[in-house]
Design a protein around this motif. Structure first.
Motif, PDB file in Angstrom:
ATOM      1  N   ARG A   4       0.881  -1.243   0.522  1.00  0.00           N
ATOM      2  CA  ARG A   4      -0.212   0.095   0.288  1.00  0.00           C
ATOM      3  C   ARG A   4       1.093   1.718  -0.070  1.00  0.00           C
ATOM      4  O   ARG A   4       0.636   2.680  -0.412  1.00  0.00           O
ATOM      5  CB  ARG A   4      -1.050   0.082   1.123  1.00  0.00           C
ATOM      6  CG  ARG A   4      -1.745  -1.250   0.474  1.00  0.00           C
ATOM      7  CD  ARG A   4      -3.613  -1.040   2.187  1.00  0.00           C
ATOM      8  NE  ARG A   4      -4.033  -2.046   1.932  1.00  0.00           N
ATOM      9  CZ  ARG A   4      -5.052  -1.699   1.505  1.00  0.00           C
ATOM     10  NH1 ARG A   4      -5.908  -0.589   0.192  1.00  0.00           N
ATOM     11  NH2 ARG A   4      -5.867  -2.322   1.368  1.00  0.00           N
ATOM     12  N   ILE A  58      -7.582   3.522  -0.037  1.00  0.00           N
ATOM     13  CA  ILE A  58      -6.249   2.832   0.055  1.00  0.00           C
ATOM     14  C   ILE A  58      -6.109   3.791   1.604  1.00  0.00           C
ATOM     15  O   ILE A  58      -5.951   2.658   2.841  1.00  0.00           O
ATOM     16  CB  ILE A  58      -5.023   3.659  -0.355  1.00  0.00           C
ATOM     17  CG1 ILE A  58      -5.417   2.744  -1.951  1.00  0.00           C
ATOM     18  CG2 ILE A  58      -3.703   2.645   0.144  1.00  0.00           C
ATOM     19  CD1 ILE A  58      -4.313   3.000  -2.484  1.00  0.00           C
ATOM     20  N   GLU A  77     -13.181   1.659  -1.367  1.00  0.00           N
ATOM     21  CA  GLU A  77     -12.471   2.080  -2.730  1.00  0.00           C
ATOM     22  C   GLU A  77     -13.915   1.531  -3.890  1.00  0.00           C
ATOM     23  O   GLU A  77     -13.467   1.784  -5.130  1.00  0.00           O
ATOM     24  CB  GLU A  77     -11.899   0.565  -2.778  1.00  0.00           C
ATOM     25  CG  GLU A  77     -10.468   0.404  -1.373  1.00  0.00           C
ATOM     26  CD  GLU A  77      -9.372  -1.143  -1.912  1.00  0.00           C
ATOM     27  OE1 GLU A  77      -8.335  -0.691  -1.905  1.00  0.00           O
ATOM     28  OE2 GLU A  77      -9.746  -1.831  -1.929  1.00  0.00           O
TER      29      GLU A  77
END
Length: 309
Positions: A4, A58, A77
């Motif tokens: 990430r 994220i 998301e």
């Protein structure tokens, strides 16, 4: 698979490149009187918005599951992807209207400025596309950002062709035609994003997983008499989940059968999150062995049994 933190770095780099170029393109588009350049800039605005939403998603998705958010914030998301798709479709409708109006009454357009800017846009979008491609595209909102930028690359190519036509022939309607090409790409990308995100919200099975086939595989395992209430969905893109009620023969070990089925769906179908309720049937033969009435008053979906298609 990209982490990430890595995703954020690549997305932030692409955002910076796109934003700087987009501001310059708006200014040149106004000076040149080019709707194609302004439509490209509008598309790049959606690219930037897609990346911002992806970064925000994220960040939220990294929060742990707690309280009422039993899955955490992972579906943010999907909200991001759906918002990007809807925005593309709204912008496409407005640009289509403006393009048709300019086809009927073409204004003066500075072809040289259009061509130079479009060629620069191709270079910028190649760089941005490469950056976003380095992030984890298994995430629907990252893939949405990637598709935005990739489509914008195609759009700049169409605008460059329009610039060549205007410089060499003076055909001003080429600008509006290029805009319609951009519109077609925006509609395609928008529909795909909305459709994919809607499937997740409706808790449909992922396209690469066929519930009937998985149910047959589960029913064919040793000790299994019936599999019903089989549900397969996505918590978020790339995170499939499965739940089912499994009936096993009276002489079978429920715990062993459950462990075997968990391995089957994880290794054979790449579903790591599975929840199985396993019960014995009332008898190994007779009508009770083929009936779920004693276990489920209202069965959801088909029942899968050994030897049945």
């Amino acid at each position: 698979m990209a982490s990430r933190d890595s995703d954020r770095r690549w997305l932030a780099g692409a955002l910076a490149v796109i934003t700087v170029f987009m501001l310059g393109e708006v200014a040149i588009g106004i000076v040149a009187g080019s709707l194609a350049l302004l439509s490209d800039a509008a598309h790049m605005l959606t690219d930037a918005a897609a990346i911002v939403l992806a970064l925000w998603a994220i960040r939220l998705a990294a929060r742990p599951a707690e309280g009422r958010m039993t899955y955490g914030w992972k579906r943010v998301e999907i909200l991001s992807a759906q918002a990007n798709g809807v925005t593309l479709l709204v912008l496409a409708a407005w640009l289509a209207y403006e393009a048709v109006r300019r086809l009927i009454e073409p204004p003066e357009v500075t072809g040289t400025l259009v061509l130079i800017t479009a060629l620069a846009g191709i270079v910028v979008n190649v760089a941005a596309t490469w950056m976003v491609s380095r992030a984890n595209r298994a995430s629907l909102n990252v893939e949405g950002a990637f598709q935005h930028i990739l489509n914008d690359l195609f759009a700049f190519t169409a605008t460059a062709v329009a610039g060549v036509v205007m410089v060499t022939t003076g055909y001003a309607r080429a600008d509006a035609i290029a805009t319609l090409v951009v519109v077609a790409l925006m509609i395609k990308a928008g529909i795909e994003l909305v459709r994919a995100s809607t499937r997740v919200f409706l808790e449909a099975a992922p396209e690469d997983l066929i519930p009937a086939a998985i149910g047959r595989d589960m029913a064919a395992r040793d000790g299994v008499v019936e599999v019903h209430d089989l549900h397969i969905w996505e918590i978020t893109s790339g995170s499939p989940a499965l739940s089912a009620h499994v009936l096993v023969a009276p002489d079978s070990d429920c715990h062993a059968v459950r462990a075997d089925l968990n391995r089957l769906v994880a290794e054979g179908h790449h579903i790591e999150h599975s929840t199985l309720q396993v019960d014995h049937v009332l008898s190994p033969a007779g009508p009770e062995a083929r009936s779920v009435g004693a276990h489920c008053a209202h069965m959801h979906g088909p029942a899968h049994r050994p030897g049945h298609p």
